[in-house]
Design a protein around this motif. Structure first.
Motif, PDB file in Angstrom:
ATOM      1  N   UNK A 146       5.927   5.797  20.349  1.00  0.00           N
ATOM      2  CA  UNK A 146       7.093   5.009  20.751  1.00  0.00           C
ATOM      3  C   UNK A 146       7.708   4.386  19.501  1.00  0.00           C
ATOM      4  N   UNK A 147       9.026   4.248  19.485  1.00  0.00           N
ATOM      5  CA  UNK A 147       9.706   3.643  18.359  1.00  0.00           C
ATOM      6  C   UNK A 147       9.619   2.130  18.393  1.00  0.00           C
ATOM      7  N   UNK A 176       7.814   2.107   8.459  1.00  0.00           N
ATOM      8  CA  UNK A 176       8.717   2.931   7.660  1.00  0.00           C
ATOM      9  C   UNK A 176       8.198   3.017   6.223  1.00  0.00           C
ATOM     10  N   UNK A 177       7.508   1.962   5.775  1.00  0.00           N
ATOM     11  CA  UNK A 177       6.933   1.925   4.433  1.00  0.00           C
ATOM     12  C   UNK A 177       5.574   2.619   4.424  1.00  0.00           C
ATOM     13  N   UNK A 178       5.567   3.880   4.764  1.00  0.00           N
ATOM     14  CA  UNK A 178       4.337   4.660   4.877  1.00  0.00           C
ATOM     15  C   UNK A 178       4.652   6.096   4.489  1.00  0.00           C
ATOM     16  N   UNK A 224       0.834  -1.195   0.000  1.00  0.00           N
ATOM     17  CA  UNK A 224       0.000   0.000   0.000  1.00  0.00           C
ATOM     18  C   UNK A 224       0.876   1.256   0.000  1.00  0.00           C
ATOM     19  N   UNK A 225       0.265   2.401  -0.290  1.00  0.00           N
ATOM     20  CA  UNK A 225       1.003   3.659  -0.170  1.00  0.00           C
ATOM     21  C   UNK A 225       1.255   3.983   1.298  1.00  0.00           C
ATOM     22  N   UNK A 226       0.334   3.567   2.172  1.00  0.00           N
ATOM     23  CA  UNK A 226       0.462   3.756   3.614  1.00  0.00           C
ATOM     24  C   UNK A 226       0.325   2.393   4.285  1.00  0.00           C
ATOM     25  N   UNK A 227       1.443   1.814   4.659  1.00  0.00           N
ATOM     26  CA  UNK A 227       1.445   0.485   5.269  1.00  0.00           C
ATOM     27  C   UNK A 227       1.470   0.592   6.788  1.00  0.00           C
ATOM     28  N   UNK A 228       0.729  -0.298   7.440  1.00  0.00           N
ATOM     29  CA  UNK A 228       0.643  -0.324   8.896  1.00  0.00           C
ATOM     30  C   UNK A 228       0.947  -1.733   9.404  1.00  0.00           C
ATOM     31  N   UNK A 229       1.358  -1.800  10.655  1.00  0.00           N
ATOM     32  CA  UNK A 229       1.699  -3.066  11.302  1.00  0.00           C
ATOM     33  C   UNK A 229       0.917  -3.151  12.607  1.00  0.00           C
ATOM     34  N   UNK A 279       9.214   1.142  12.694  1.00  0.00           N
ATOM     35  CA  UNK A 279       8.211   2.193  12.576  1.00  0.00           C
ATOM     36  C   UNK A 279       7.955   2.878  13.903  1.00  0.00           C
ATOM     37  N   UNK A 280       6.798   3.549  13.993  1.00  0.00           N
ATOM     38  CA  UNK A 280       6.429   4.308  15.185  1.00  0.00           C
ATOM     39  C   UNK A 280       4.991   3.960  15.559  1.00  0.00           C
ATOM     40  N   UNK A 281       4.755   3.723  16.848  1.00  0.00           N
ATOM     41  CA  UNK A 281       3.408   3.387  17.325  1.00  0.00           C
ATOM     42  C   UNK A 281       2.453   4.537  17.020  1.00  0.00           C
TER      43      UNK A 281
END
Length: 281
Positions: free
Chosen positions: A142-143, A167-169, A123-128, A152-154
């Motif tokens: 938080x990192x 980071x892929x966001x 995606x263009x904005x990836x989330x975990x 990434x960042x919470x």
């Protein structure tokens, strides 16, 4: 074939109704922030539990490659420790001093263990999504790192789950620098290859070489200085011609991240509140 056509003709109004419903929901959640946030977040108990099960199955099949990565990293760390001990001994530092250096407490930050139960790459904005949340001490901003580098960042938390801006966001912007240089820039990902991102706004008078290591700069409340990001793969000029645009090969393999650590920096909230008050004045 005739029966299929008759079936479609008979229920065409139902199919049209379903199509319009789907289109309306897509428009609703795409262009309304509140509904988008409520729908998109996987930090609720029901979907979080589903993702946790599927994430556990996925992580099982990645155990071999993860163990290989850990073995390689342990070998590298052992070699670095050996080199450090040799250097200290060469400067006539006794073994007691060496051991005391090893046992210094890590008082600047705390680490929370978590596991990835949902991840996206395309995606263009990836989330975990992580299987730990506010009840475990995790909170927004938080990192997040794994054994190879930054993740990434919470972004959002519930009592049992957390959603991380990868980071892929396109929203991710992480302050970083090249080892051996005090000049810093910002890591941004452009939709495409999950192995690469770009270091922007690095001054043109900064000196570096291809293959140099890029780490976090420490100029933020999220990540401490020196966390691995990747290596310089290529370089070009920025659009304004005043800075470099560096292509960075990321150290983290986002296709197989599993176990991660969430970083809480000492004094993080105090610094954030102070900076917010300063900006409001």
């Amino acid at each position: 074939m005739r029966n299929l056509i008759n079936f479609l003709l008979k229920y065409n109004y139902w199919f049209l109704f379903i199509l319009l419903e789907v289109a309306s929901f897509v428009l609703l959640f795409r262009f309304n922030r509140y509904q988008q946030s409520a729908f998109f977040t996987s930090a609720n108990a029901v979907t979080g539990a589903v993702y946790e099960v599927s994430g556990g199955i996925s992580s099982y099949f990645h155990l071999k490659s993860v163990n290989e990565d850990l073995l390689d990293r342990n070998m590298l760390l052992e070699q670095q420790i050996s080199n450090l001990e040799k250097a200290l001994l060469d400067h006539q530092t006794d073994s007691m001093t060496i051991n005391s250096v090893k046992e210094l407490p890590l008082t600047d930050y705390r680490l929370f263990k978590a596991r990835v139960i949902k991840n996206s790459l395309n995606q263009a904005d990836n989330y975990i999504t992580l299987n730990k949340g506010a009840s475990s001490g995790i909170r927004p901003e938080m990192g997040v790192v794994d054994g190879n580098g930054i993740v990434g960042i919470v972004y959002q938390t519930s009592p049992s789950y957390s959603v991380v801006i990868s980071v892929l966001n396109s929203k991710s912007s992480i302050s970083c620098k090249i080892i051996g240089s005090d000049y810093f820039g910002y890591l941004k990902w452009e939709h495409g290859d999950s192995q690469y991102a770009y270091l922007r706004d690095l001054p043109r008078h900064a000196q570096f070489n291809l293959g140099d290591t890029v780490v976090t700069s420490g100029y933020s409340t999220v990540f401490p200085e020196g966390i691995m990001i990747g290596t310089v793969d290529n370089m070009s000029d920025s659009h304004d011609g005043l800075s470099y645009l560096l292509k960075i090969k990321l150290a983290t393999d986002f296709g197989k991240i599993s176990d991660v650590r969430v970083i809480e920096r000492t004094g993080q909230q105090e610094q954030q509140e102070l900076e917010k008050r300063s900006m409001q004045q």
